[in-house]
Enzyme design. Structure first.
Site, PDB file in Angstrom:
ATOM      1  N   ASP A  22       0.801  -1.224   0.000  1.00  0.00           N
ATOM      2  CA  ASP A  22       0.000   0.000   0.000  1.00  0.00           C
ATOM      3  C   ASP A  22       0.837   1.280   0.000  1.00  0.00           C
ATOM      4  O   ASP A  22       0.454   2.280   0.596  1.00  0.00           O
ATOM      5  CB  ASP A  22      -0.977   0.017   1.192  1.00  0.00           C
ATOM      6  CG  ASP A  22      -1.769  -1.264   1.272  1.00  0.00           C
ATOM      7  OD1 ASP A  22      -2.341  -1.645   0.244  1.00  0.00           O
ATOM      8  OD2 ASP A  22      -1.768  -1.897   2.336  1.00  0.00           O
ATOM      9  N   LYS A  25       2.341   1.696  -5.297  1.00  0.00           N
ATOM     10  CA  LYS A  25       2.967   1.075  -6.477  1.00  0.00           C
ATOM     11  C   LYS A  25       2.119   1.288  -7.719  1.00  0.00           C
ATOM     12  O   LYS A  25       2.640   1.538  -8.796  1.00  0.00           O
ATOM     13  CB  LYS A  25       3.091  -0.450  -6.287  1.00  0.00           C
ATOM     14  CG  LYS A  25       4.091  -0.905  -5.290  1.00  0.00           C
ATOM     15  CD  LYS A  25       4.084  -2.425  -5.199  1.00  0.00           C
ATOM     16  CE  LYS A  25       2.806  -3.011  -4.634  1.00  0.00           C
ATOM     17  NZ  LYS A  25       2.534  -2.775  -3.231  1.00  0.00           N
ATOM     18  N   GLY A  49      -4.482  -5.074  -3.629  1.00  0.00           N
ATOM     19  CA  GLY A  49      -5.433  -4.081  -4.089  1.00  0.00           C
ATOM     20  C   GLY A  49      -4.639  -2.937  -4.660  1.00  0.00           C
ATOM     21  O   GLY A  49      -3.790  -2.369  -3.990  1.00  0.00           O
ATOM     22  N   HIS A  50      -4.851  -2.647  -5.916  1.00  0.00           N
ATOM     23  CA  HIS A  50      -4.101  -1.572  -6.547  1.00  0.00           C
ATOM     24  C   HIS A  50      -5.080  -0.480  -6.901  1.00  0.00           C
ATOM     25  O   HIS A  50      -6.021  -0.711  -7.644  1.00  0.00           O
ATOM     26  CB  HIS A  50      -3.407  -2.048  -7.813  1.00  0.00           C
ATOM     27  CG  HIS A  50      -2.536  -3.233  -7.584  1.00  0.00           C
ATOM     28  ND1 HIS A  50      -1.228  -3.119  -7.201  1.00  0.00           N
ATOM     29  CD2 HIS A  50      -2.796  -4.544  -7.653  1.00  0.00           C
ATOM     30  CE1 HIS A  50      -0.728  -4.320  -7.064  1.00  0.00           C
ATOM     31  NE2 HIS A  50      -1.656  -5.202  -7.327  1.00  0.00           N
ATOM     32  N   GLN A 254       1.875  -6.436  -2.755  1.00  0.00           N
ATOM     33  CA  GLN A 254       2.235  -6.370  -1.326  1.00  0.00           C
ATOM     34  C   GLN A 254       3.587  -5.660  -1.128  1.00  0.00           C
ATOM     35  O   GLN A 254       3.944  -4.819  -1.938  1.00  0.00           O
ATOM     36  CB  GLN A 254       2.241  -7.766  -0.696  1.00  0.00           C
ATOM     37  CG  GLN A 254       0.846  -8.327  -0.436  1.00  0.00           C
ATOM     38  CD  GLN A 254       0.281  -9.078  -1.602  1.00  0.00           C
ATOM     39  OE1 GLN A 254       0.981  -9.758  -2.330  1.00  0.00           O
ATOM     40  NE2 GLN A 254      -1.013  -8.976  -1.811  1.00  0.00           N
TER      41      GLN A 254
HETATM   42  P1  IMP Z   1      -3.042 -12.928   3.003  1.00  0.00           P
HETATM   43  O1  IMP Z   1      -2.129 -12.412   1.951  1.00  0.00           O
HETATM   44  O2  IMP Z   1      -4.498 -12.677   2.700  1.00  0.00           O
HETATM   45  O3  IMP Z   1      -2.761 -14.342   3.374  1.00  0.00           O
HETATM   46  O4  IMP Z   1      -2.769 -12.069   4.327  1.00  0.00           O
HETATM   47  C1  IMP Z   1      -1.552 -12.161   5.063  1.00  0.00           C
HETATM   48  C2  IMP Z   1      -1.136 -10.799   5.581  1.00  0.00           C
HETATM   49  O5  IMP Z   1      -0.741  -9.967   4.500  1.00  0.00           O
HETATM   50  C3  IMP Z   1      -2.241 -10.025   6.304  1.00  0.00           C
HETATM   51  O6  IMP Z   1      -1.666  -9.285   7.349  1.00  0.00           O
HETATM   52  C4  IMP Z   1      -2.772  -9.093   5.236  1.00  0.00           C
HETATM   53  O7  IMP Z   1      -3.369  -7.947   5.782  1.00  0.00           O
HETATM   54  C5  IMP Z   1      -1.490  -8.759   4.507  1.00  0.00           C
HETATM   55  N1  IMP Z   1      -1.731  -8.359   3.119  1.00  0.00           N
HETATM   56  C6  IMP Z   1      -2.016  -9.151   2.069  1.00  0.00           C
HETATM   57  N2  IMP Z   1      -2.145  -8.438   0.946  1.00  0.00           N
HETATM   58  C7  IMP Z   1      -1.910  -7.161   1.273  1.00  0.00           C
HETATM   59  C8  IMP Z   1      -1.855  -5.942   0.521  1.00  0.00           C
HETATM   60  O8  IMP Z   1      -2.041  -5.890  -0.696  1.00  0.00           O
HETATM   61  N3  IMP Z   1      -1.574  -4.809   1.229  1.00  0.00           N
HETATM   62  C9  IMP Z   1      -1.339  -4.840   2.565  1.00  0.00           C
HETATM   63  N4  IMP Z   1      -1.370  -5.942   3.288  1.00  0.00           N
HETATM   64  C10 IMP Z   1      -1.650  -7.097   2.663  1.00  0.00           C
HETATM   65 MG    MG Z   2      -2.645  -2.244  -2.083  1.00  0.00          MG
END
Ligand code: IMP
Ligand code: MG
Length: 497
Positions: A22, A25, A49-50, A254
């Protein structure tokens, strides 16, 4: 250095994230997509999420590469082999773009990308609910269970959607194992989770077999038909593009601190979202990457979900509040927090509002804290020195900016390999080890804010002096090579010179 100088003679460019995701990017991918022939994602899935703002319109994608907005003139947008693909989400995003009259002809999906199925979302959500105190705060998009199946050699790929008999056979084997686990779980909980619209609103529930295999086959055959036109050997395609000297842009998802291999394990996602994983996830050796741009939020940071965050404003109170289901954007707006509030929890809340720091995927408030230089130094060891600073405008009227330049370790004696950490040990670079990070006391430099609106500034020398000093200090602490500075969400709100 100017971005244009930095890009000179570059063919393969990667945009990655130096923090917990976040950082913005999407905006840089969108900006660089213009000059690129091929844009590719290689890690993560619909957990990402972009958000891209373009001509005043806001677009959020989870699986489609952000470059899809530049789907023109033969540009190719790739979902690479390392991505965990939920076909329901891809189809939904394709429909959304089609409704807006936007082309998606350039999309290509790796035939060997990992497939996310309903049982993965189900298991992800059960784990988050059932593990009292052991939650990771995942996005519930089935990412962990899907990658786990891959490493467990039980996974399916996108290609299986195109071959029904193979799909049925692999699905059956996969479900056998899952159902044997699910039989030990409270059946009301299983049924409740399966009634979510991300899981077909109950369509996949079966009263005796727990999961309805036939219903999955039916639905996923439809997805297969819809996506067939896009599925191909993207590894070969991208290799050829590199061979032909085309311009290739790799889009990270991420952030490095959430990487399964380099992040704050176990509070991480399940793919390697560093530059290493990104290159691998599009089928390229990392040595062909000419430039790596590490996107870095400054001068604050955010984290979504559980896990250590030494510079968090309001510490445990903030973590607890952000975990609370009632902590919504609206609830926070009603509190009217001030960006200079003496109460750190409220100051964090104000920063969150200014930066619109609510998850693109889950809408959760992102935990907010000060810029952590020990983490940044760690990230730079892997991603290198080149970076873009983002979200500068968010702190425009903050009176005092605190920057953490080192930690004091305050825990029990603890070995990191052959190094013994003891109470009082100073750490200038972070270890991504939860046992260390939870005992780190940040040491802050207090610097005066700039109290000037920065959104319309387009040249570095026009930045307010206090901000220039702060950036100079950051360069001195880290040797960062800052090639761009973002002062607002729009493409134009960027300092490139
Ligand atoms: P998962 O990727 O859904 O398995 O989540 C694992 C961890 O990564 C959690 O703490 C999520 O909040 C974090 N996470 C996954 N994708 C994102 C992202 O795009 N932005 C921020 N945090 C993320
Ligand atoms: Mg994002």
């Amino acid at each position: 250095m100017k971005l244009s100088d930095w890009l000179r003679n570059a063919r393969v460019v990667a945009v990655v994230d130096n923090q917990f995701g976040d950082t913005g990017k999407g905006k840089f991918v969108d900006l660089l997509a213009e000059r690129s022939d091929v844009i590719a994602r290689g890690t993560g899935g619909a957990n990402a999420g972009h958000t891209v703002c373009c001509n005043g319109r806001r677009f959020s994608f989870h699986l489609l590469p952000s470059g899809i907005l530049c789907d023109a003139d033969g540009k190719v947008n790739i979902i690479g082999n390392g991505v965990a693909v939920d076909p329901r989400v891809v189809c939904h995003e394709l429909d959304t773009l089609a409704d807006m009259g936007m082309s998606t002809n350039g999309l290509r999906v790796a035939y060997n990308a990992k497939l996310v199925l309903p049982q993965h979302l189900l298991l992800d959500r059960i784990r988050e609910r059932a593990m009292a105190g052991g939650q990771l705060g995942t996005t519930g998009r089935g990412i962990g269970p899907a990658y786990r199946d891959h490493y467990d050699r039980l996974g399916l790929t996108v290609n299986d959607l195109l071959n029904v008999d193979v799909f049925v056979c692999k699905l059956r084997r996969n479900l056998e194992e899952k159902v044997s686990i699910l039989r030990h779980v409270d059946s009301d909980l299983v049924r409740h989770i399966l009634s979510h619209d991300h899981l077909g609103s109950g369509r996949f529930y079966h009263s005796t077999h727990v999961i309805d295999e036939d219903a999955i086959v039916q639905e996923y055959r439809r997805f297969g038909l819809r996506l067939a036109h896009y599925v191909t050997d993207t590894d070969a395609l991208i290799r050829q593009a590199v061979y032909d000297d085309k311009r290739v842009l790799l889009e990270g998802a991420q952030g490095i601190l959430l990487s399964i291999d380099h992040g704050t394990y176990p509070y991480v996602t399940s793919s390697d979202c560093s530059i290493h994983g990104l290159a691998r996830g599009v089928g390229l050796p990392q040595r062909v990457v000419d430039r790596t741009l590490g996107i870095t939020k400054a001068f604050y940071m955010t984290r979504v979900g559980e896990g250590p965050f030494p510079t968090e404003l309001g510490r445990e109170r903030s973590a607890a509040w952000c975990r609370d289901a009632t902590a919504t954007r609206e609830a926070e707006t009603a509190q009217q927090p001030d960006i200079n509030d003496a109460d750190e929890l409220r100051q964090g809340m104000a920063i969150r509002q200014r930066g619109d720091e609510y998850g693109t995927t889950t809408m959760r408030p992102r935990r907010t804290g000060w810029l952590d230089v020990p983490f940044l130094r760690y990230a730079m060891n892997i991603h290198g020195c080149d970076m873009a600073l983002t979200m500068i405008d968010v702190l425009d009227d903050c009176d005092v900016i605190k920057v953490c330049t080192k930690y004091f370790y305050q825990g029990p004696d603890y070995y990191i390999g052959d190094r013994l950490l003891q109470a009082g040990t100073i750490l200038t670079t972070a270890y991504p080890d939860v046992n260390v990070l939870t005992h780190c006391q940040p040491h802050y430099k207090h610097l005066p804010g700039w109290n000037t609106l920065t959104r319309d500034i387009r040249k570095r020398e026009h930045l307010p002096l206090n901000l220039q000093n702060l950036i100079a200090a950051l360069i001195q602490w880290t040797s960062a090579n800052i090639v761009a500075i973002s002062v607002g969400p729009d493409r134009e709100q960027t300092i490139l010179q």
